[in-house]
Enzyme design. Sequence first.
Site, PDB file in Angstrom:
ATOM      1  N   HIS A  72      -7.665   5.105  -0.268  1.00 22.20           N
ATOM      2  CA  HIS A  72      -8.155   6.490  -0.155  1.00 22.20           C
ATOM      3  C   HIS A  72      -9.333   6.765  -1.091  1.00 22.20           C
ATOM      4  O   HIS A  72     -10.032   7.768  -0.921  1.00 22.20           O
ATOM      5  CB  HIS A  72      -7.037   7.487  -0.500  1.00 22.20           C
ATOM      6  CG  HIS A  72      -5.897   7.501   0.468  1.00 22.20           C
ATOM      7  ND1 HIS A  72      -6.086   7.676   1.823  1.00 22.20           N
ATOM      8  CD2 HIS A  72      -4.557   7.361   0.285  1.00 22.20           C
ATOM      9  CE1 HIS A  72      -4.903   7.634   2.426  1.00 22.20           C
ATOM     10  NE2 HIS A  72      -3.965   7.442   1.530  1.00 22.20           N
ATOM     11  N   ASP A  78      -1.434   0.396   6.192  1.00 14.59           N
ATOM     12  CA  ASP A  78      -0.801   1.504   5.464  1.00 14.59           C
ATOM     13  C   ASP A  78      -0.635   2.661   6.460  1.00 14.59           C
ATOM     14  O   ASP A  78      -1.460   2.824   7.359  1.00 14.59           O
ATOM     15  CB  ASP A  78      -1.704   1.932   4.302  1.00 14.59           C
ATOM     16  CG  ASP A  78      -1.074   2.994   3.403  1.00 14.59           C
ATOM     17  OD1 ASP A  78      -0.613   2.650   2.316  1.00 14.59           O
ATOM     18  OD2 ASP A  78      -1.072   4.183   3.817  1.00 14.59           O
ATOM     19  N   HIS A  98      -1.168   5.654   6.157  1.00 18.58           N
ATOM     20  CA  HIS A  98      -2.251   6.640   6.044  1.00 18.58           C
ATOM     21  C   HIS A  98      -3.594   6.010   6.404  1.00 18.58           C
ATOM     22  O   HIS A  98      -3.792   4.809   6.227  1.00 18.58           O
ATOM     23  CB  HIS A  98      -2.325   7.179   4.610  1.00 18.58           C
ATOM     24  CG  HIS A  98      -1.049   7.792   4.120  1.00 18.58           C
ATOM     25  ND1 HIS A  98      -0.125   7.094   3.371  1.00 18.58           N
ATOM     26  CD2 HIS A  98      -0.547   9.040   4.279  1.00 18.58           C
ATOM     27  CE1 HIS A  98       0.900   7.890   3.082  1.00 18.58           C
ATOM     28  NE2 HIS A  98       0.679   9.075   3.630  1.00 18.58           N
ATOM     29  N   ASP A 154       4.189   1.797   3.763  1.00 20.42           N
ATOM     30  CA  ASP A 154       4.770   3.121   3.957  1.00 20.42           C
ATOM     31  C   ASP A 154       4.977   3.453   5.440  1.00 20.42           C
ATOM     32  O   ASP A 154       5.415   4.549   5.775  1.00 20.42           O
ATOM     33  CB  ASP A 154       3.979   4.227   3.241  1.00 20.42           C
ATOM     34  CG  ASP A 154       2.481   4.036   3.331  1.00 20.42           C
ATOM     35  OD1 ASP A 154       2.026   3.196   4.145  1.00 20.42           O
ATOM     36  OD2 ASP A 154       1.755   4.727   2.594  1.00 20.42           O
TER      37      ASP A 154
HETATM   38  N1  Q9C Z   1       0.199  17.828   0.729  1.00 26.25           N
HETATM   39  C1  Q9C Z   1      -1.050   5.987  -0.191  1.00 26.25           C
HETATM   40  O1  Q9C Z   1      -0.118   5.699   0.526  1.00 26.25           O
HETATM   41  N2  Q9C Z   1       0.275  13.074  -0.002  1.00 26.25           N
HETATM   42  N3  Q9C Z   1      -1.350   7.244  -0.498  1.00 26.25           N
HETATM   43  C2  Q9C Z   1      -0.104  14.339  -0.520  1.00 26.25           C
HETATM   44  C3  Q9C Z   1      -0.203  16.749  -0.133  1.00 26.25           C
HETATM   45  C4  Q9C Z   1      -0.524  12.017  -0.511  1.00 26.25           C
HETATM   46  C5  Q9C Z   1      -0.589   8.323   0.043  1.00 26.25           C
HETATM   47  C6  Q9C Z   1       0.489  15.456   0.269  1.00 26.25           C
HETATM   48  C7  Q9C Z   1      -0.192  10.721   0.131  1.00 26.25           C
HETATM   49  C8  Q9C Z   1      -1.063   9.627  -0.415  1.00 26.25           C
HETATM   50  C9  Q9C Z   1      -1.866   4.929  -0.824  1.00 26.25           C
HETATM   51 ZN    ZN Z   2      -0.159   5.280   2.471  1.00 28.46          ZN
END
Ligand code: Q9C
Ligand code: ZN
Length: 673
Positions: A148, A188, A190, A281
């Site tokens: 990210h 991943d 995301h 994940d």
């Molecule tokens: N409403 C990785 O898996 N979530 N990052 C935040 C805010 C963040 C995940 C939710 C998720 C980040 C590397």
């Molecule tokens: Zn992730």
Amino acid sequence: MESAKKENNNEERRRRVGLLYDERMCKHHTPDGEDHPENPERIRAIWRKLESAGITQRCVVLNGKAAKDKHIASVHERNYIKMIRNLSTNEVDPRRNKIASKFNSIYLNGGSSEAAYLAAGSVMEVSEKVAKGELSSAVAIVRPPGHHAESNEAMGFCIFNNVAVAASYILDKELELGIHKILIVDWDVHHGNGTQKMFWKDPRVLFFSVHRFDFGTFYPTGDNGSYTMVGEGQGAGYNINVPWELGRCGDADYLAVWDHVLIPVAKAFNPDMIIISGGFDAAVGDPLGGCRITPYGYSVMMKKLLEFAEGKIVLALEGGYNLDSIANSVLACVKVLLEDKPLSGTLEAYPFESTWRVIRAVRKELCTYWPILSNELPKEALAINKKVFSFELISSSDSDVENDEAFKAPSESKNDSISNLVENFQNVIRPLSLTPFEESAQVKAIGSSVCWRAVFAKTDIWYACFGSNMWMPRFLCYIQGGQVEGMQKPCPGSIDKRPPEDIIWKIMPHRLFFGRSHTRTWGEGGVAFLHPESSIDDKTYMCLYKITLEQFNDLIVQENVLVQENVQHDSMITPFFDLASLDSAVTKKSIVLEAIKEGWYSNVVHLGTEGALPILTMTCSLSDVESFKSGKHPLSAPSKEYLNTLVRGLVQGKQLSEDEAISYINGACTKPL
Ligand code: Q9C
Ligand code: ZN
């Protein structure tokens, strides 16, 4: 003899697999010790698992190595690097907290800077060794994750974009290392927004990301993860996004994408090296992802990639937040890299309908760049899918699918309902395009050891309730586990803890009544039953939850108090309510489940359909109704706690006012059966 020969062969060309782990990366954690999914235990759990499985001694174990600023600078801005470098190492530092708060989903502590440099440098280090051939392949167990992170921005638990730093580094040494083209596979859950941006116009890097998108509402949200984002300029066509429309995707969905998007493109691109942004994940059990890839699924995904770039693969850890899931998944991947034995496991039966929709959209968007994607997808897969989803249950006679002889593995199960199920599936499902090495696995999955949970997790039904479950928090105890006010004991919950996908209310022409002298959950007093037969004179409020057939089975078990006595209940192995039961429930309107006849809610009643999905409820049998009528079993008004719960449900569900709800229940209690 054959296997002895194989082992010898393997011994000779044993692959050198690098494993990088460094405890210093554990020094990055939340500043005040608050819980956080991205915590040091993640990489510790993976390392412990590899050690206890005897894997570490079969690999080349490496320590972390910090990246140099000049290398990070190929994808990050100098000022941003400076800021990360200069983060204080103090235990407490309010300025550092202030910096962290400027970013989205980022914490920083005294160990963050060092860990970030180590994570990036470590992926560089193993990538270089793989590029040079010193290692055949490698796994970098690093944190913080990276995909990210953007050029001047930390986000989503990521500080430096480890994989992007490594890929740039390798391509900058193109002449020395001979790596001209890199495929980055980001699995991943995301979207890898940072990596996508960094190589947006770069045709030397093919960035492929498969992620939950949920129409732009899933993290990191917005349009960047859309399949329309294909890259620009020289890089047009070298960015591929596969955006899931919903969670719950599993092995079958990912493998369909592998077979129909990634692998054909990889063949055409012919990378010199593959770097996997390996978040875990999307694994089954992950608290953030909501998907269900099994370790076996990851191993098949990995195995298919091993056919490219002479096996030069680097797996770099990204996300993944269930310690057991990530440890088992990484273990499965390393075993594939070690190539010591053929894969074994079971696959889910079929992808979602929406998976085919997404695959079609991606192929259409990219076919000008990758002509192999212009071909039509195999049609039969779609047709089969539709049938299963619309619940036109298929008997062997009306199946329009040709019989595949290899597919008819004899069922080893002596259980009748399983055999029926297997037979049903054998008739409706054909293997996807399979390479020979998985064909046996697929047959096994459906033939002899059906993983009913994986299959039922893909089938939605409406569960209609008329009792305390109308109050959502109480119902959620059956799904997520727990105990709400008024309950005398907790529920274990379902294996699949995701909340219902949809909720609607209906009024049904069935008689609601209250019987029994006491229950374990609510104490003295009756609980709600529904007369299985309809009568137009009666009107019962029913709250419908859209849940999976897997969750429905777990609900049946809990409603009939079959769990606490015996944790490893039969229901873990055999579903109480399978597709054959559904078939009879639909045709006969109601079906008493043999296996749980002693329970009070063993009668599953089919109340109709809603949006092509069956509406099911649970109540007593017709003979129980007779016993209530004759006085053999007592009719009895609900306890105060139980009544309160019903009223709450009706009020919060916006069906009735509190007074109306009370008189509705009282009416049902006083009217003779
Ligand atoms: N409403 C990785 O898996 N979530 N990052 C935040 C805010 C963040 C995940 C939710 C998720 C980040 C590397
Ligand atoms: Zn992730």
